[in-house]
Design a protein around this motif. Structure first.
Motif, PDB file in Angstrom:
ATOM      1  N   ALA A  66       0.842  -1.208   0.000  1.00 28.01           N
ATOM      2  CA  ALA A  66       0.000   0.000   0.000  1.00 28.01           C
ATOM      3  C   ALA A  66       0.872   1.250   0.000  1.00 28.01           C
ATOM      4  CB  ALA A  66      -0.934  -0.008   1.209  1.00 28.01           C
ATOM      5  N   LEU A  67       1.983   1.212   0.734  1.00 26.16           N
ATOM      6  CA  LEU A  67       2.899   2.353   0.774  1.00 26.16           C
ATOM      7  C   LEU A  67       3.449   2.649  -0.616  1.00 26.16           C
ATOM      8  CD1 LEU A  67       4.327   4.424   2.624  1.00 26.16           C
ATOM      9  CD2 LEU A  67       6.184   2.769   2.847  1.00 26.16           C
ATOM     10  N   ASP A  68       3.886   1.614  -1.310  1.00 24.98           N
ATOM     11  CA  ASP A  68       4.405   1.797  -2.673  1.00 24.98           C
ATOM     12  C   ASP A  68       3.339   2.394  -3.585  1.00 24.98           C
ATOM     13  OD1 ASP A  68       6.847   0.736  -1.933  1.00 24.98           O
ATOM     14  OD2 ASP A  68       6.432  -1.257  -2.746  1.00 24.98           O
ATOM     15  N   ARG A  69       2.124   1.899  -3.472  1.00 23.48           N
ATOM     16  CA  ARG A  69       1.023   2.380  -4.301  1.00 23.48           C
ATOM     17  C   ARG A  69       0.720   3.858  -4.008  1.00 23.48           C
ATOM     18  NH1 ARG A  69      -1.484  -2.067  -4.099  1.00 23.48           N
ATOM     19  NH2 ARG A  69      -2.521  -1.758  -2.115  1.00 23.48           N
ATOM     20  N   LEU A  70       0.658   4.216  -2.714  1.00 22.14           N
ATOM     21  CA  LEU A  70       0.364   5.597  -2.341  1.00 22.14           C
ATOM     22  C   LEU A  70       1.488   6.547  -2.736  1.00 22.14           C
ATOM     23  CD1 LEU A  70      -1.448   5.189   1.089  1.00 22.14           C
ATOM     24  CD2 LEU A  70      -2.425   5.863  -1.114  1.00 22.14           C
ATOM     25  N   GLU A  71       2.740   6.092  -2.656  1.00 25.77           N
ATOM     26  CA  GLU A  71       3.851   6.920  -3.134  1.00 25.77           C
ATOM     27  C   GLU A  71       3.638   7.278  -4.608  1.00 25.77           C
ATOM     28  OE1 GLU A  71       7.538   5.246  -0.368  1.00 25.77           O
ATOM     29  OE2 GLU A  71       7.381   4.628  -2.462  1.00 25.77           O
ATOM     30  N   GLY A  72       3.234   6.307  -5.408  1.00 24.56           N
ATOM     31  CA  GLY A  72       2.987   6.554  -6.822  1.00 24.56           C
ATOM     32  C   GLY A  72       1.821   7.503  -7.055  1.00 24.56           C
ATOM     33  N   VAL A  73       0.736   7.308  -6.306  1.00 21.25           N
ATOM     34  CA  VAL A  73      -0.446   8.165  -6.448  1.00 21.25           C
ATOM     35  C   VAL A  73      -0.105   9.611  -6.082  1.00 21.25           C
ATOM     36  CG1 VAL A  73      -2.718   8.666  -5.452  1.00 21.25           C
ATOM     37  CG2 VAL A  73      -2.132   6.325  -6.106  1.00 21.25           C
ATOM     38  N   VAL A  74       0.559   9.785  -4.933  1.00 15.35           N
ATOM     39  CA  VAL A  74       0.884  11.138  -4.478  1.00 15.35           C
ATOM     40  C   VAL A  74       1.888  11.789  -5.430  1.00 15.35           C
ATOM     41  CG1 VAL A  74       1.927  12.484  -2.607  1.00 15.35           C
ATOM     42  CG2 VAL A  74       0.289  10.660  -2.071  1.00 15.35           C
ATOM     43  N   SER A  76       2.422  11.201  -8.663  1.00  9.80           N
ATOM     44  CA  SER A  76       1.822  11.558  -9.951  1.00  9.80           C
ATOM     45  C   SER A  76       0.909  12.774  -9.820  1.00  9.80           C
ATOM     46  CB  SER A  76       1.064  10.370 -10.552  1.00  9.80           C
ATOM     47  OG  SER A  76      -0.073  10.051  -9.792  1.00  9.80           O
ATOM     48  N   HIS A  77       0.175  12.861  -8.720  1.00 13.52           N
ATOM     49  CA  HIS A  77      -0.699  14.021  -8.518  1.00 13.52           C
ATOM     50  C   HIS A  77       0.118  15.290  -8.254  1.00 13.52           C
ATOM     51  CE1 HIS A  77      -3.983  11.169  -8.385  1.00 13.52           C
ATOM     52  NE2 HIS A  77      -4.823  12.196  -8.440  1.00 13.52           N
ATOM     53  N   LEU A  78       1.202  15.176  -7.501  1.00 18.42           N
ATOM     54  CA  LEU A  78       2.065  16.341  -7.277  1.00 18.42           C
ATOM     55  C   LEU A  78       2.627  16.848  -8.601  1.00 18.42           C
ATOM     56  CD1 LEU A  78       4.045  15.449  -4.037  1.00 18.42           C
ATOM     57  CD2 LEU A  78       2.674  17.501  -4.412  1.00 18.42           C
ATOM     58  N   ASP A  79       3.124  15.937  -9.434  1.00 14.41           N
ATOM     59  CA  ASP A  79       3.667  16.335 -10.734  1.00 14.41           C
ATOM     60  C   ASP A  79       2.606  17.029 -11.577  1.00 14.41           C
ATOM     61  OD1 ASP A  79       6.303  15.512 -10.386  1.00 14.41           O
ATOM     62  OD2 ASP A  79       5.903  13.488 -11.114  1.00 14.41           O
ATOM     63  N   ARG A  80       1.410  16.486 -11.570  1.00  9.92           N
ATOM     64  CA  ARG A  80       0.320  17.076 -12.357  1.00  9.92           C
ATOM     65  C   ARG A  80      -0.038  18.465 -11.838  1.00  9.92           C
ATOM     66  NH1 ARG A  80      -4.742  13.791 -11.954  1.00  9.92           N
ATOM     67  NH2 ARG A  80      -3.216  12.144 -12.179  1.00  9.92           N
ATOM     68  N   MET A  81      -0.138  18.621 -10.514  1.00 12.37           N
ATOM     69  CA  MET A  81      -0.525  19.904  -9.931  1.00 12.37           C
ATOM     70  C   MET A  81       0.576  20.958 -10.080  1.00 12.37           C
ATOM     71  SD  MET A  81      -3.578  19.520  -8.861  1.00 12.37           S
ATOM     72  CE  MET A  81      -4.654  18.111  -8.754  1.00 12.37           C
ATOM     73  N   ALA A  82       1.836  20.506 -10.173  1.00 12.64           N
ATOM     74  CA  ALA A  82       2.962  21.436 -10.295  1.00 12.64           C
ATOM     75  C   ALA A  82       3.043  22.044 -11.688  1.00 12.64           C
ATOM     76  CB  ALA A  82       4.263  20.736  -9.945  1.00 12.64           C
ATOM     77  N   GLY A  83       2.394  21.421 -12.658  1.00 18.43           N
ATOM     78  CA  GLY A  83       2.423  21.950 -14.017  1.00 18.43           C
ATOM     79  C   GLY A  83       3.814  21.891 -14.613  1.00 18.43           C
ATOM     80  N   LYS A  84       4.351  23.048 -14.991  1.00 18.58           N
ATOM     81  CA  LYS A  84       5.663  23.111 -15.649  1.00 18.58           C
ATOM     82  C   LYS A  84       6.821  23.090 -14.660  1.00 18.58           C
ATOM     83  CE  LYS A  84       3.917  25.526 -19.662  1.00 18.58           C
ATOM     84  NZ  LYS A  84       3.977  26.715 -20.505  1.00 18.58           N
ATOM     85  N   GLU A  85       6.541  23.265 -13.366  1.00 21.38           N
ATOM     86  CA  GLU A  85       7.614  23.253 -12.366  1.00 21.38           C
ATOM     87  C   GLU A  85       8.086  21.814 -12.145  1.00 21.38           C
ATOM     88  OE1 GLU A  85       8.494  24.285  -7.666  1.00 21.38           O
ATOM     89  OE2 GLU A  85       6.463  24.508  -8.429  1.00 21.38           O
ATOM     90  N   PRO A  86       9.352  21.521 -12.438  1.00 22.56           N
ATOM     91  CA  PRO A  86       9.847  20.157 -12.216  1.00 22.56           C
ATOM     92  C   PRO A  86      10.054  19.899 -10.719  1.00 22.56           C
ATOM     93  CG  PRO A  86      11.619  21.565 -12.991  1.00 22.56           C
ATOM     94  CD  PRO A  86      10.368  22.402 -12.997  1.00 22.56           C
ATOM     95  N   LEU A  87       9.555  18.764 -10.250  1.00 22.07           N
ATOM     96  CA  LEU A  87       9.725  18.394  -8.843  1.00 22.07           C
ATOM     97  C   LEU A  87      10.623  17.171  -8.750  1.00 22.07           C
ATOM     98  CD1 LEU A  87       6.037  18.659  -7.550  1.00 22.07           C
ATOM     99  CD2 LEU A  87       7.833  20.382  -7.383  1.00 22.07           C
ATOM    100  N   ASP A  88      11.567  17.209  -7.825  1.00 22.57           N
ATOM    101  CA  ASP A  88      12.441  16.062  -7.574  1.00 22.57           C
ATOM    102  C   ASP A  88      11.904  15.364  -6.328  1.00 22.57           C
ATOM    103  OD1 ASP A  88      14.521  14.254  -7.662  1.00 22.57           O
ATOM    104  OD2 ASP A  88      15.930  15.599  -6.641  1.00 22.57           O
ATOM    105  N   ILE A  89      11.143  14.286  -6.515  1.00 18.53           N
ATOM    106  CA  ILE A  89      10.484  13.589  -5.415  1.00 18.53           C
ATOM    107  C   ILE A  89      11.233  12.287  -5.150  1.00 18.53           C
ATOM    108  CG2 ILE A  89       8.345  12.583  -4.573  1.00 18.53           C
ATOM    109  CD1 ILE A  89       6.893  14.379  -6.681  1.00 18.53           C
ATOM    110  N   VAL A  90      11.881  12.213  -3.996  1.00 14.00           N
ATOM    111  CA  VAL A  90      12.629  11.024  -3.598  1.00 14.00           C
ATOM    112  C   VAL A  90      12.060  10.547  -2.269  1.00 14.00           C
ATOM    113  CG1 VAL A  90      14.884  10.060  -3.031  1.00 14.00           C
ATOM    114  CG2 VAL A  90      14.695  11.860  -4.779  1.00 14.00           C
ATOM    115  N   TRP A  91      11.449   9.372  -2.290  1.00 14.95           N
ATOM    116  CA  TRP A  91      10.843   8.818  -1.079  1.00 14.95           C
ATOM    117  C   TRP A  91      11.884   8.084  -0.253  1.00 14.95           C
ATOM    118  CZ3 TRP A  91       6.193  10.513   0.048  1.00 14.95           C
ATOM    119  CH2 TRP A  91       5.364  10.935  -0.978  1.00 14.95           C
ATOM    120  N   GLU A  92      11.847   8.313   1.044  1.00 14.62           N
ATOM    121  CA  GLU A  92      12.756   7.635   1.986  1.00 14.62           C
ATOM    122  C   GLU A  92      11.908   6.899   3.007  1.00 14.62           C
ATOM    123  OE1 GLU A  92      15.064  10.710   3.760  1.00 14.62           O
ATOM    124  OE2 GLU A  92      15.930  11.357   1.858  1.00 14.62           O
ATOM    125  N   ASN A  93      12.169   5.596   3.191  1.00 17.08           N
ATOM    126  CA  ASN A  93      11.453   4.856   4.221  1.00 17.08           C
ATOM    127  C   ASN A  93      12.407   4.137   5.133  1.00 17.08           C
ATOM    128  OD1 ASN A  93      11.384   3.950   1.500  1.00 17.08           O
ATOM    129  ND2 ASN A  93       9.690   2.612   1.838  1.00 17.08           N
TER     130      ASN A  93
END
Length: 93
Positions: A66-74, A76-93
């Motif tokens: 579930a954690l892996d799935r939610l990381e992907g959902v969050v 992808s939505h962050l990238d979409r909401m950011a528009g043209k601003e590139p985001l570097d999203i690195v998950w740490e667990n």
């Protein structure tokens, strides 16, 4: 319960939190204050907080799958909401 966290360099964190919370409020339980938000998914919770230079996102899920799935959902939505601003999203667990 496994937890994952990402610190994302952006000066648009408060705007992104607002957009994500508004987007998810139609289907999920959402709480939002000035620079932070909480979204309750069926299999976990996403906490978001923003300051002037970064946005911190933490996910707590029922299990690793579930954690892996939610990381992907969050992500992808962050990238979409950011528009043209590139985001570097690195998950740490």
């Amino acid at each position: 319960m496994p937890i994952s966290r990402a610190v994302i360099a952006t000066d648009s964190g408060a705007r992104l939190i607002h957009r994500l919370c508004k987007h998810w409020a139609h289907k999920l339980e959402v709480e939002q204050e000035e620079n932070q938000g909480r979204v309750a998914f069926e299999e976990g919770v996403c906490l978001m907080r923003a300051d002037d230079a970064a946005m911190t996102v933490a996910i707590e899920a029922l299990d690793e799958e579930a954690l892996d799935r939610l990381e992907g959902v969050v992500s992808s939505h962050l990238d979409r909401m950011a528009g043209k601003e590139p985001l570097d999203i690195v998950w740490e667990n």
